[in-house]
Design a protein around this motif. Structure first.
Motif, PDB file in Angstrom:
ATOM      1  N   LEU A  80       0.823  -1.218   0.000  1.00  0.00           N
ATOM      2  CA  LEU A  80       0.000   0.000   0.000  1.00  0.00           C
ATOM      3  C   LEU A  80       0.855   1.264   0.000  1.00  0.00           C
ATOM      4  N   ARG A  81       1.794   1.334   0.930  1.00  0.00           N
ATOM      5  CA  ARG A  81       2.635   2.537   1.042  1.00  0.00           C
ATOM      6  C   ARG A  81       3.486   2.750  -0.210  1.00  0.00           C
ATOM      7  N   THR A  82       4.067   1.651  -0.690  1.00  0.00           N
ATOM      8  CA  THR A  82       4.931   1.740  -1.869  1.00  0.00           C
ATOM      9  C   THR A  82       4.119   2.132  -3.104  1.00  0.00           C
ATOM     10  N   ALA A  83       2.935   1.565  -3.242  1.00  0.00           N
ATOM     11  CA  ALA A  83       2.096   1.847  -4.408  1.00  0.00           C
ATOM     12  C   ALA A  83       1.632   3.304  -4.403  1.00  0.00           C
ATOM     13  N   LEU A 112       2.422   5.862  -7.309  1.00  0.00           N
ATOM     14  CA  LEU A 112       1.411   6.646  -8.028  1.00  0.00           C
ATOM     15  C   LEU A 112       1.791   8.123  -8.046  1.00  0.00           C
ATOM     16  N   ALA A 113       2.239   8.636  -6.895  1.00  0.00           N
ATOM     17  CA  ALA A 113       2.595  10.054  -6.815  1.00  0.00           C
ATOM     18  C   ALA A 113       3.683  10.389  -7.837  1.00  0.00           C
ATOM     19  N   ALA A 149      -1.016   6.363   4.433  1.00  0.00           N
ATOM     20  CA  ALA A 149      -0.284   6.172   3.175  1.00  0.00           C
ATOM     21  C   ALA A 149      -0.652   7.235   2.151  1.00  0.00           C
ATOM     22  N   VAL A 150      -1.934   7.565   2.120  1.00  0.00           N
ATOM     23  CA  VAL A 150      -2.439   8.548   1.171  1.00  0.00           C
ATOM     24  C   VAL A 150      -1.869   9.937   1.495  1.00  0.00           C
ATOM     25  N   ILE A 190      -1.583  11.975  -2.176  1.00  0.00           N
ATOM     26  CA  ILE A 190      -2.648  11.656  -3.132  1.00  0.00           C
ATOM     27  C   ILE A 190      -3.992  11.679  -2.405  1.00  0.00           C
ATOM     28  N   GLU A 191      -5.085  11.558  -3.175  1.00  0.00           N
ATOM     29  CA  GLU A 191      -6.430  11.592  -2.583  1.00  0.00           C
ATOM     30  C   GLU A 191      -6.943  10.168  -2.364  1.00  0.00           C
ATOM     31  N   PRO A 192      -7.692   9.933  -1.273  1.00  0.00           N
ATOM     32  CA  PRO A 192      -8.291   8.603  -1.070  1.00  0.00           C
ATOM     33  C   PRO A 192      -9.202   8.208  -2.231  1.00  0.00           C
ATOM     34  N   SER A 193      -9.797   9.190  -2.884  1.00  0.00           N
ATOM     35  CA  SER A 193     -10.708   8.885  -3.997  1.00  0.00           C
ATOM     36  C   SER A 193      -9.955   8.350  -5.212  1.00  0.00           C
ATOM     37  N   GLN A 194      -8.634   8.412  -5.186  1.00  0.00           N
ATOM     38  CA  GLN A 194      -7.859   7.832  -6.291  1.00  0.00           C
ATOM     39  C   GLN A 194      -7.606   6.347  -6.075  1.00  0.00           C
ATOM     40  N   LEU A 195      -7.926   5.878  -4.885  1.00  0.00           N
ATOM     41  CA  LEU A 195      -7.555   4.521  -4.495  1.00  0.00           C
ATOM     42  C   LEU A 195      -8.699   3.532  -4.740  1.00  0.00           C
ATOM     43  N   GLU A 196      -8.333   2.362  -5.296  1.00  0.00           N
ATOM     44  CA  GLU A 196      -9.302   1.279  -5.462  1.00  0.00           C
ATOM     45  C   GLU A 196      -8.763   0.068  -4.705  1.00  0.00           C
ATOM     46  N   VAL A 197      -9.642  -0.601  -3.968  1.00  0.00           N
ATOM     47  CA  VAL A 197      -9.251  -1.794  -3.237  1.00  0.00           C
ATOM     48  C   VAL A 197      -9.870  -2.997  -3.941  1.00  0.00           C
ATOM     49  N   GLU A 198      -9.013  -3.930  -4.406  1.00  0.00           N
ATOM     50  CA  GLU A 198      -9.507  -5.123  -5.115  1.00  0.00           C
ATOM     51  C   GLU A 198      -9.541  -6.327  -4.179  1.00  0.00           C
ATOM     52  N   ILE A 199     -10.731  -6.929  -4.091  1.00  0.00           N
ATOM     53  CA  ILE A 199     -10.902  -8.099  -3.231  1.00  0.00           C
ATOM     54  C   ILE A 199     -11.469  -9.225  -4.071  1.00  0.00           C
TER      55      ILE A 199
END
Ligand code: C2E
Ligand code: MG
Ligand code: MG
Ligand code: MG
Length: 283
Positions: free
Chosen positions: A95-98, A102-103, A136-137, A142-151
């Motif tokens: 998460l942190r690295t990604a 992205l940034a 992490a965000v 970056i914005e939380p709205s840029q993040l997608e969590v895949e399950i």
């Protein structure tokens, strides 16, 4: 499979189990060390908006290059991490690295992208994950709205109460919830309305057969129609050919991802790949 005493007893009676268990233990120990010494890295695979042809997102995929074992595929070591209690620290590192990746990528590209991160349900227990996401965000700017969590859906079904609370909390800060590999496991459609889900990723096995098997094509059609009826976005994974792309576009699939566009590449390479893909689109 029951854990604890039962397994220990079996271990003495079934020689192949000793070996298998030792193999997993060895892999688990090697993975723990890999995390500490920095043998893990991330690859980023672009996601394309079918309507515009633009790269709109990237999926972070973890890579392990072991000096002893060579490259170990995530399908092999993620289950080991899940069983051995390593998935939480590993998932936190991803998460942190990604987010940092992205940034850097969007700064070089001069345009914001979405970032998809794969998550195991075990990471979603308790409240730690929410704090990790928030931290992490912020750290990456970056914005939380840029993040997608895949399950993955199989794991969704396994583990209910805590996970729903966490998904709700993530959603409330703007994170998108994606069901990965949709249609693969023994899925129940009922959970699509029980869980807070924003987006469905159609499993690559259906995409591969789209143009060969009418039944798979019919399933893809049905998933797209159903997802849209439920107000969800649809992305197809494992798109490899132009014929598959055309089919998906005709059926109104929103986004695609696959070797037709690019495999996962390092963060430094991604901007170049994204620019080339967008140029192809405009020519
Ligand atoms: P996934 O999330 O469904 O990721 C897609 C997988 O398909 C990736 O394999 C990707 O490299 C591969 N792929 C992409 N495009 C194509 C294509 O056009 N054709 C084919 N044949 N394959 C394609 P990868 O990287 O080996 O990852 C395998 C799985 O490991 C992922 O499946 C995901 O479930 C898991 N995984 C990867 N990274 C993480 C992570 O950071 N955390 C967790 N919990 N799981 C992860
Ligand atoms: Mg995924
Ligand atoms: Mg998938
Ligand atoms: Mg998969």
């Amino acid at each position: 499979q029951a854990k604890g005493a039962g397994r220990n007893v079996l271990r003495w009676f079934e020689p192949w189990m000793v070996e298998e268990n030792d193999g997993r233990l060895a892999l688990s120990a090697a993975l723990r060390q890999a995390l500490e010494v920095g043998e893990l890295s991330l690859a980023y695979q672009p996601q394309i908006d079918l309507a515009t042809g633009e790269v709109v997102g990237i999926e972070a995929l973890v890579r392990w290059m072991s000096p002893v074992l060579g490259p170990v595929p995530p399908d092999q070591f993620i289950p080991v991490a899940e069983d051995g209690g390593l998935i939480v620290p590993l998932g936190g590192w991803v998460l942190r690295t990604a987010c940092q990746g992205l940034a850097r990528i969007q700064e070089e590209l001069g345009q914001p992208l979405r970032l998809a991160v794969n998550v195991s349900p075990r990471q979603l227990r308790g409240s730690a994950w929410l704090e990790e996401v928030a931290a992490a965000v912020v750290a990456a700017g970056i914005e939380p709205s840029q993040l997608e969590v895949e399950i993955t859906e199989g794991l969704l079904l396994e583990d209910r109460g805590d996970v729903v609370d966490m998904l709700d909390a993530l959603r409330s800060i703007g994170v998108t919830i994606v069901v990965d590999d949709f249609g693969r496991g023994y899925s129940s459609l009922a959970y699509l309305t029980r869980f807070p889900i924003d987006k469905i990723k159609i499993d690559r096995s259906f995409i591969q057969e789209i143009t060969r098997a009418d039944t798979d094509a019919a399933i893809v059609d049905a998933i797209i129609v159903m997802a849209h009826a439920l107000g969800m976005t649809v992305v197809a994974e494992g798109v490899e050919t132009e014929v598959q792309e055309r089919y998906l576009r005709e059926r109104g699939c929103d986004e695609v991802q696959g070797y037709r566009y690019s495999p996962g590449v390092p963060a430094d390479t991604l901007p170049m790949v994204a620019r080339a893909l967008s140029r192809q689109q405009s020519s």
